[in-house]
Design an enzyme around this catalytic site. Structure first.
Site, PDB file in Angstrom:
ATOM      1  N   ARG A  43      76.506  39.717  37.342  1.00 22.81           N
ATOM      2  CA  ARG A  43      75.625  38.617  36.970  1.00 22.81           C
ATOM      3  C   ARG A  43      75.323  37.706  38.155  1.00 22.81           C
ATOM      4  O   ARG A  43      74.560  36.743  37.993  1.00 22.81           O
ATOM      5  CB  ARG A  43      76.299  37.793  35.868  1.00 22.81           C
ATOM      6  CG  ARG A  43      75.769  38.119  34.465  1.00 22.81           C
ATOM      7  CD  ARG A  43      76.596  37.295  33.525  1.00 22.81           C
ATOM      8  NE  ARG A  43      75.978  36.918  32.291  1.00 22.81           N
ATOM      9  CZ  ARG A  43      76.268  37.491  31.118  1.00 22.81           C
ATOM     10  NH1 ARG A  43      77.066  38.523  31.051  1.00 22.81           N
ATOM     11  NH2 ARG A  43      75.746  37.012  30.011  1.00 22.81           N
ATOM     12  N   ARG A  52      78.338  33.730  16.698  1.00 20.21           N
ATOM     13  CA  ARG A  52      78.727  33.511  18.091  1.00 20.21           C
ATOM     14  C   ARG A  52      78.465  32.064  18.455  1.00 20.21           C
ATOM     15  O   ARG A  52      77.356  31.575  18.284  1.00 20.21           O
ATOM     16  CB  ARG A  52      77.918  34.440  19.005  1.00 20.21           C
ATOM     17  CG  ARG A  52      78.748  35.562  19.560  1.00 20.21           C
ATOM     18  CD  ARG A  52      77.932  36.442  20.457  1.00 20.21           C
ATOM     19  NE  ARG A  52      77.677  35.828  21.756  1.00 20.21           N
ATOM     20  CZ  ARG A  52      77.331  36.534  22.826  1.00 20.21           C
ATOM     21  NH1 ARG A  52      77.211  37.847  22.742  1.00 20.21           N
ATOM     22  NH2 ARG A  52      77.102  35.940  23.981  1.00 20.21           N
ATOM     23  N   ARG A  86      70.619  36.136  15.963  1.00 19.13           N
ATOM     24  CA  ARG A  86      71.932  36.749  16.155  1.00 19.13           C
ATOM     25  C   ARG A  86      73.040  35.730  15.842  1.00 19.13           C
ATOM     26  O   ARG A  86      74.041  36.066  15.231  1.00 19.13           O
ATOM     27  CB  ARG A  86      72.074  37.259  17.591  1.00 19.13           C
ATOM     28  CG  ARG A  86      73.390  37.978  17.822  1.00 19.13           C
ATOM     29  CD  ARG A  86      73.450  38.621  19.187  1.00 19.13           C
ATOM     30  NE  ARG A  86      73.718  37.650  20.236  1.00 19.13           N
ATOM     31  CZ  ARG A  86      73.749  37.939  21.529  1.00 19.13           C
ATOM     32  NH1 ARG A  86      73.497  39.166  21.946  1.00 19.13           N
ATOM     33  NH2 ARG A  86      73.999  37.017  22.425  1.00 19.13           N
ATOM     34  N   ARG A 141      71.872  29.233  29.040  1.00 20.97           N
ATOM     35  CA  ARG A 141      72.138  30.635  29.410  1.00 20.97           C
ATOM     36  C   ARG A 141      70.906  31.290  30.030  1.00 20.97           C
ATOM     37  O   ARG A 141      71.016  32.075  30.958  1.00 20.97           O
ATOM     38  CB  ARG A 141      72.614  31.422  28.183  1.00 20.97           C
ATOM     39  CG  ARG A 141      74.072  31.083  27.834  1.00 20.97           C
ATOM     40  CD  ARG A 141      74.410  31.455  26.423  1.00 20.97           C
ATOM     41  NE  ARG A 141      74.398  32.887  26.216  1.00 20.97           N
ATOM     42  CZ  ARG A 141      74.147  33.464  25.040  1.00 20.97           C
ATOM     43  NH1 ARG A 141      73.858  32.732  23.988  1.00 20.97           N
ATOM     44  NH2 ARG A 141      74.190  34.767  24.926  1.00 20.97           N
TER      45      ARG A 141
END
Ligand code: AMP
Length: 191
Positions: A89, A134, A128, A145
């Site tokens: 990343r 989450r 999601r 993010r």
């Protein structure tokens, strides 16, 4: 070996497509986000430390992640290859991965970059979050993010493009349509 990096923004479908790649090509899955969430659930020191970054949508520091990876890449004679999902990343992680694989006499075969427009990403992540619970799939964390992705992760595409390893995949469509695009690339590779 067939070593694949599945690359893309949060919500681009990396996890879903990784699972399909594993089923078809029998690869070993290395998903750093999943590992960190498991560590957190088990209340290990690594998990507690990582969580401080995860809840804010920031990256866990490179030295921690790279050390974790070094412990995971161990030679198994029956291993066909790895699929790296959510790693690397940062540029540092990318270089560290190249070095780790070189030590094992192998390298990255291909980097599959799932290309999805921002507006779909936010939508997918919010959905999601409703299903998976989450705690980083909330509107505010999603924003950070995505920022982190564009600032710290997306530049890795240049790194792999220079190595001639980057393949862009249209990440919009049904799961099977997207996997079809991936298969057409992977099936052409000799490994
Ligand atoms: P993911 O499930 O891949 O979206 O990862 C969830 C969170 O775990 C990220 O937002 C980061 O905080 C952390 N994380 C996962 N993989 C890495 C990585 N390779 N480097 C740094 N942080 C990571």
């Amino acid at each position: 070996m067939l070593n694949i990096v599945i690359f893309g923004a949060p919500g681009s479908g990396k996890g879903t497509q990784s699972q399909k790649l594993i089923d078809k090509y029998h690869l070993t899955h290395i998903a750093t986000g999943d590992i960190l969430r498991a560590e957190r659930e088990n209340h290990t020191r690594l998990g507690e430390l990582a969580n401080q970054y995860m809840v804010k949508g920031q990256l866990v520091p490179d030295d921690i992640i790279i050390k974790m990876l070094e412990e995971l890449i161990v030679h198994k004679p029956d291993n066909v290859g790895y699929i790296f999902d959510g790693f690397p990343r940062t540029s540092n992680q990318g270089e560290a991965l190249d070095n780790m694989l070189l030590k094992k006499d192998t390298d990255i075969t291909v980097v599959l970059s799932l290309e999805v427009d921002d507006k779909y990403l936010t939508e997918r992540l919010i959905k999601r979050g409703e299903v998976s619970g989450r705690n980083d799939d909330t509107e505010e964390t999603i924003k950070s993010r995505l920022q982190v992705y564009y600032r710290q992760t997306a530049p890795l595409k240049d790194y792999y493009e220079k190595q001639g390893k980057l393949v862009r995949i249209n990440g919009v469509g049904t799961i099977d349509e997207i996997f079809g695009r991936i298969e057409r690339v992977v099936d052409k590779i000799n490994y």
